[in-house]
Scaffold this motif. Structure first.
Motif: not given
Lengths: 104, 566
Positions: B185-190, B302-308, B278-286
């Motif tokens: 659900t955290w990807i709603d924030y993204e 890099e793309y996902i975390l740059s545009w986090k 949700y940076t940690a969640q994004a990293t784990e997803l990758v």
């Protein structure tokens, strides 16, 4: 006598043929007939002997025989003849090789 | 002796013999002629055939010897030619034996095909051509998209929703991912991300999704911050546009701070027990998707975390200012409890963000608001006789001040100390220079080697200045190629290792900062060398080089013509 080469039975046969008439020039085909060596075997041995300067080479005079190109001629150098006799004698003693033409 | 040999044999054998002599290596051709001259002596067709077969065997043998010997000679030189001396007209042949040239070239190719070097070259290409900047251009993204057509794995869909630039596709993919796995659900924030460099774009996310995020993560500041951003978004844009039209400064902040709904959401955000963007969640997803589908492209991370997605700091700053003003006003009227509450709300929020945030820009921002609040709070505590608390707040402020050095902030969202940054950009420069030299060396090497090889039968006395330059370059090119390849490999290797370790995860995984720094290296160069990445400079350099060549050729042509006239 410079660098030694591998003295195979085929080389010994060639040396024997060259020593049969040591001062006479020999043709390649005639040597092949005398020794029973095919051209693919004969010429590498001739090339090796020539490189070591044990073999003298010469070309026939042009026009010697009509309708065909000048042939290449071969004979052992004077220094090589003594060495060749020595090698043939050693090989006979070791029973490594038997003369086909008799002693040179 | 056959005197009636068939005519075809009489024609065929000499033709074959002549052909054998023609292709015989030049250095021993005399022996080929000797062999061919004996052919008429053969008495029978069988003897002729045997002689010819022997000749073919001889030819093969001589060719093998010739090929072996030629490996020891430089390219463009024959067995009879001396390679040691310069001729009077400077027509040197190359010096490097062919086997060495081949060995160096093959080694270079092997290094260039190494995955790390290929990665570095791909990034370099992006830096110079602007190609490969969006995920849709990457083969890894295309592969993941292809897989998703048959495999609707929730994590895969979530990752694709973060990579896609199409808003509708992002929405669809993220919704499906969350339906399949509510822990995403955290990807709603993204999905509430807006382009960084286009302030006209407003946040577009439905209130349902915000409500879902709040329900899923009620203890987190982020859903409340997001709600507050939505509330402020429209009025902010309207006020900005009005201010631009009226050519006056914008006072959007004043309007927003007067909205009680916004204040309530911000208060909830600043008071929430945790802060997690949700940076940690994004990293784990990758990492999960990379290992599950064996597609390990660091650019995805890099793309996902740059545009986090991170909060809009201006809005957080507005609320912090609102609280600071309220605290000051409370102090003035003697309401110290309210003043303390206002300053503490900011300070505690700053502490939670410092603990929970992983991106340096979040950390940098809260150090700023934390310092401001702390500088108000410490004297207030002191005036109330609460010296221990005053001391602790002062200590906290001093610590944050030390970390909050604007000079160490380069290339958002990263931050560096000067020495660290210098090391990165100089490594980047080395990689850039090695890449550029490869670009120059490869075609020049090919041209010079082909030129030298094609001119190998030209007599030495007829070889000129161009032959000289070509042979010089034919010698140097394999070494330059190897040197450039090795330089790229050894310079980039430590950073490639960091990327790989980051994707692998685990306890020894490098930090986000280390990973982003490693990914930045091929694009980074010292400020003085910025012109390398500037298209105008590139075109200028190319034009200057072509003009120089043209001048060179024209001057040689004119000189040659004037010599002929004389």
């Amino acid at each position: 006598m410079g660098r030694r080469i591998r003295i195979s039975p085929q080389t010994l046969s060639l040396l024997e043929a060259l020593l049969h008439k040591p001062t006479t020039w020999h043709h390649g085909y005639a040597l092949s007939q005398q020794t029973g060596l095919a051209s693919g075997t004969l010429y590498p041995i001739l090339m090796r002997l020539e490189k070591l300067r044990w073999l003298e080479t010469n070309w026939e005079q042009p026009g010697t025989a009509a309708g065909r190109p000048p042939r290449h001629l071969y004979r052992l150098t004077s220094e090589a003849r003594a060495w060749a006799r020595e090698e043939l004698s050693d090989a006979q003693k070791r029973k490594f090789w038997k003369p086909a033409l008799g002693n040179a | 002796m056959s005197t009636n040999a068939p005519k075809s044999d009489q024609r065929f054998a000499p033709t074959v013999a002549r052909a054998i002599v023609r292709v015989w290596p030049a250095e021993t051709r005399e022996w080929g002629q000797a062999f061919a001259a004996e052919l008429p002596a053969a008495e029978t067709a069988g003897a002729t055939s045997t002689w010819l077969i022997g000749g073919v065997m001889l030819l093969l043998r001589e060719w093998l010897k010739h090929a072996w010997r030629s490996l020891g000679r430089p390219i463009g030189s024959s067995a009879s030619e001396s390679t040691a001396a310069f001729t009077p007209r400077c027509s040197r042949t190359p010096r490097t034996p062919l086997w060495l040239m081949l060995a160096l070239t093959l080694s270079s190719i092997a290094i260039l095909l190494h995955p790390e070097v290929r990665q570095a070259l791909t990034y370099l290409r992006s830096a110079y051509t602007r190609h490969g900047w969006t995920p849709e251009e990457w083969s890894s993204y295309k592969e993941l998209t292809r897989i998703s057509k048959t495999n609707r794995d929730a994590h895969l869909l979530a990752l694709l929703s973060l990579l896609s630039s199409n808003a509708e596709q992002r929405s669809q993919l993220s919704q499906e991912a969350i339906q399949r796995d509510p822990s995403l659900t955290w990807i709603d924030y993204e999905q509430s991300r807006t382009p960084v460099f286009d302030l006209r774009k407003q946040i577009t996310i439905s209130s349902d999704r915000i409500a879902r995020l709040k329900e899923w993560d009620p203890q987190n500041s982020i859903p409340h911050i997001l709600a507050a951003e939505i509330i402020a978004d429209s009025p902010q844009h309207e006020e900005w546009e009005a201010a631009i039209r009226a050519k006056r400064p914008s006072d959007a902040q004043k309007h927003i701070a007067a909205n009680p709904v916004w204040i309530a959401e911000m208060h909830a955000a600043f008071s929430a027990p945790k802060y997690d963007s949700y940076t940690a969640q994004a990293t784990e997803l990758v990492r999960t998707v990379s290992s599950q589908f064996s597609i390990r492209d660091p650019r995805i991370a890099e793309y996902i975390l740059s545009w986090k997605r991170v909060p809009k700091f201006l809005l957080l700053d507005d609320y912090a200012k609102f609280l600071t003003i309220r605290g000051s006003d409370s102090e003035t009227i003697g309401n110290t409890q309210q003043a303390l509450g206002s300053y503490l709300e900011i300070l505690r929020f700053a502490e939670r963000v410092k603990l929970g945030a992983e991106t340096p820009d979040e950390q940098y921002f809260v150090e700023h608001i934390g310092q401001t609040a702390g500088e108000k709070l410490a004297p207030l505590y002191a005036s109330l006789g609460r010296s221990n608390e005053a001391w602790m707040v002062s200590f906290q402020v001093a610590q944050w001040k030390a970390e909050h050095d604007p000079r160490i902030f380069r290339y958002m969202p990263l931050r560096y100390h000067r020495a660290e940054f210098k090391s990165l950009v100089w490594s980047g420069l080395l990689i850039n220079l090695a890449g550029l030299s490869l670009l120059l060396v490869l075609p020049l090497a090919l041209i010079s080697i082909l030129f030298v090889a094609s001119r190998r039968k030209t007599p030495a006395a007829q070889r000129g200045f161009i032959d000289f330059c070509a042979s010089l370059f034919a010698d140097a090119a394999p070494c330059l190629l190897l040197a450039s390849s090795l330089l790229i490999f050894f310079t980039y290797h430590p950073y490639a290792q960091i990327s790989r370790a980051f994707l692998d995860g685990g306890r020894t995984a490098p930090s986000l900062q280390s990973f982003m720094s490693a990914m930045m290296v091929p694009y980074a160069i010292p400020d003085n060398f910025d012109f390398l990445h500037d298209p105008v400079s590139q075109w200028s350099a190319l034009t200057a080089a072509l003009c120089l060549l043209l001048v060179l050729f024209l001057s040689r042509m004119l000189l040659h013509r004037s010599k002929s006239v004389v």
